[in-house]
Design an enzyme around this catalytic site. Structure first.
Site, PDB file in Angstrom:
ATOM      1  N   LEU A 159     -36.394  -5.798 -26.725  1.00 12.56           N
ATOM      2  CA  LEU A 159     -35.563  -5.671 -25.893  1.00 12.56           C
ATOM      3  C   LEU A 159     -34.334  -4.615 -26.177  1.00 12.56           C
ATOM      4  O   LEU A 159     -34.004  -4.376 -27.307  1.00 12.56           O
ATOM      5  CB  LEU A 159     -34.570  -7.230 -26.210  1.00 12.56           C
ATOM      6  CG  LEU A 159     -33.485  -7.382 -25.313  1.00 12.56           C
ATOM      7  CD1 LEU A 159     -33.809  -7.868 -23.918  1.00 12.56           C
ATOM      8  CD2 LEU A 159     -32.438  -8.499 -25.904  1.00 12.56           C
ATOM      9  N   ASP A 182     -17.660 -14.277 -18.409  1.00 11.10           N
ATOM     10  CA  ASP A 182     -16.186 -14.903 -18.538  1.00 11.10           C
ATOM     11  C   ASP A 182     -16.174 -16.262 -18.686  1.00 11.10           C
ATOM     12  O   ASP A 182     -17.059 -17.138 -18.534  1.00 11.10           O
ATOM     13  CB  ASP A 182     -16.128 -14.744 -16.764  1.00 11.10           C
ATOM     14  CG  ASP A 182     -14.556 -14.531 -16.466  1.00 11.10           C
ATOM     15  OD1 ASP A 182     -13.720 -14.560 -17.470  1.00 11.10           O
ATOM     16  OD2 ASP A 182     -14.244 -14.545 -15.402  1.00 11.10           O
ATOM     17  N   HIS A 229     -13.356 -16.703 -27.742  1.00  9.55           N
ATOM     18  CA  HIS A 229     -14.251 -15.183 -27.771  1.00  9.55           C
ATOM     19  C   HIS A 229     -15.063 -15.455 -28.831  1.00  9.55           C
ATOM     20  O   HIS A 229     -16.186 -15.042 -28.887  1.00  9.55           O
ATOM     21  CB  HIS A 229     -13.264 -13.924 -28.344  1.00  9.55           C
ATOM     22  CG  HIS A 229     -12.369 -13.529 -26.796  1.00  9.55           C
ATOM     23  ND1 HIS A 229     -12.646 -13.500 -25.678  1.00  9.55           N
ATOM     24  CD2 HIS A 229     -10.841 -13.501 -26.810  1.00  9.55           C
ATOM     25  CE1 HIS A 229     -11.772 -13.046 -24.989  1.00  9.55           C
ATOM     26  NE2 HIS A 229     -10.638 -13.283 -25.796  1.00  9.55           N
TER      27      HIS A 229
HETATM   28  C1  FPP Z   1     -13.947 -12.590 -20.803  1.00  8.31           C
HETATM   29  O1  FPP Z   1     -13.288 -13.941 -20.892  1.00  8.31           O
HETATM   30  C2  FPP Z   1     -14.370 -12.060 -21.837  1.00  8.31           C
HETATM   31  C3  FPP Z   1     -14.247 -11.065 -22.582  1.00  8.31           C
HETATM   32  C4  FPP Z   1     -13.077 -10.157 -21.851  1.00  8.31           C
HETATM   33  C5  FPP Z   1     -14.796 -10.539 -23.739  1.00  8.31           C
HETATM   34  C6  FPP Z   1     -15.935 -10.820 -24.046  1.00  8.31           C
HETATM   35  C7  FPP Z   1     -16.176 -10.874 -25.492  1.00  8.31           C
HETATM   36  C8  FPP Z   1     -17.176 -11.566 -26.098  1.00  8.31           C
HETATM   37  C9  FPP Z   1     -17.997 -12.594 -25.361  1.00  8.31           C
HETATM   38  C10 FPP Z   1     -17.029 -11.582 -27.539  1.00  8.31           C
HETATM   39  C11 FPP Z   1     -17.839 -10.566 -28.267  1.00  8.31           C
HETATM   40  C12 FPP Z   1     -18.680  -9.698 -27.555  1.00  8.31           C
HETATM   41  C13 FPP Z   1     -19.957  -9.456 -28.200  1.00  8.31           C
HETATM   42  C14 FPP Z   1     -20.680  -8.215 -27.471  1.00  8.31           C
HETATM   43  C15 FPP Z   1     -20.240  -9.600 -29.704  1.00  8.31           C
HETATM   44  P1  FPP Z   1     -11.717 -14.193 -20.572  1.00  8.31           P
HETATM   45  O2  FPP Z   1     -10.909 -13.879 -21.787  1.00  8.31           O
HETATM   46  O3  FPP Z   1     -11.630 -13.429 -19.484  1.00  8.31           O
HETATM   47  O4  FPP Z   1     -11.813 -15.666 -19.791  1.00  8.31           O
HETATM   48  P2  FPP Z   1     -10.678 -16.290 -19.020  1.00  8.31           P
HETATM   49  O5  FPP Z   1     -10.876 -15.647 -17.733  1.00  8.31           O
HETATM   50  O6  FPP Z   1     -11.165 -17.861 -19.056  1.00  8.31           O
HETATM   51  O7  FPP Z   1      -9.424 -16.028 -19.639  1.00  8.31           O
END
Ligand code: FPP
Length: 251
Positions: free
Chosen positions: A142, A31, A48
């Site tokens: 893994l 997050d 992201h």
């Molecule tokens: C949460 O941050 C993150 C996500 C909803 C997406 C997670 C995706 C990645 C880390 C990128 C790609 C993944 C892989 C497996 C290659 P948020 O956007 O909710 O953050 P915020 O709460 O600060 O808005």
């Protein structure tokens, strides 16, 4: 009435704690990508992108530390509420990451596994994902489990539905339904029990992730935003896990 207690975990049988031990199965709620980007006046997709680099570092840290399974919450069943543009950016990023990292998965002997309902991402991405799962299936260092279009309540409801159908069809005596019967129908049924659940960005909730599986997991919440998460942060979580006393309801 017969009780249906879960089987004892190895450390409970031995009467000791997690002291000094490496968790077999670590899961992460990644997050804070959006906030990371906003703090830098960048578009959310930049967060992201940086988050995908953190995935790469964390996967390597998991390989190096001897963790068996790393489960990442990449897209929840609720994330469809985000803008069309952001969903499309996330899909694009997954496609890109898959192409770029397949070689690393093979080199590091990482097996890719999916949980959730990834077919909702459309045929092209789904087929590429399935292909990567197939190509890496014999890797044994893994298991990288990526949760895509995953929601724990839906997963448990699905298990309940399968059991109800079997009972309705006369294939199952409802009296025999126990914890193992439900566990055997969860998306994680072939994985070791969850030992450690990490959430970044300072939020302290599970957000519909591995609710059943987290029953006896150690929880670790850190303020670090996901794109800043690195090997040191991962090892620090493992260090704290190793110091925790795990009692599984006993004393
Ligand atoms: C949460 O941050 C993150 C996500 C909803 C997406 C997670 C995706 C990645 C880390 C990128 C790609 C993944 C892989 C497996 C290659 P948020 O956007 O909710 O953050 P915020 O709460 O600060 O808005």
């Amino acid at each position: 009435m017969t009780s249906s207690l879960p089987p004892l975990a190895p450390s409970e049988v031995e009467g000791n704690s997690a002291e000094g031990s490496v968790p077999r199965h670590v899961a992460i709620i990644m997050d804070g990508n959006g906030r990371w980007a906003i703090r830098r006046s960048l578009p959310r997709v930049a967060g992201h992108r940086a988050g995908a680099e953190a995935v790469r570092r964390t996967m390597q840290a998991a390989v190096d530390s001897g963790v068996e399974v790393l489960t990442l919450y990449a897209f929840s069943s609720e994330n469809w509420r985000r803008s069309e543009d952001e969903v499309s950016d996330l899909k694009g990023l997954m496609r890109f990451y898959l192409e770029r990292e397949l070689g690393t998965l093979q080199k590091e002997k990482v097996r890719l596994r999916l949980i959730g309902e990834p077919a909702a991402f459309g045929n092209e991405l789904y087929e590429r994902l399935q292909q990567a799962v197939e190509e890496t299936r014999d890797n044994d260092r893994l298991t990288l489990v990526v949760a895509l279009n995953y929601g724990s309540q839906g997963e448990i409801a699905g298990a309940a539905k399968a059991l109800a159908r079997a009972a309705r069809d006369g294939a199952l005596d409802p009296e025999t339904i126990d914890i193992a019967a439900i566990e055997g129908l969860l998306h994680t049924c072939d994985l070791p029990p969850l030992d450690l659940l990490i959430r970044t960005s300072g939020e302290v909730r599970l957000s519909n992730f591995l609710l059943w599986q987290a029953a006896y997991a150690e929880l670790h919440f850190v303020d670090t935003l996901w794109p800043d998460f690195d090997e040191a942060a991962f090892n620090s979580a493992l260090g704290e896990f190793a110091r925790r006393q795990r009692r599984f309801g006993g004393r």
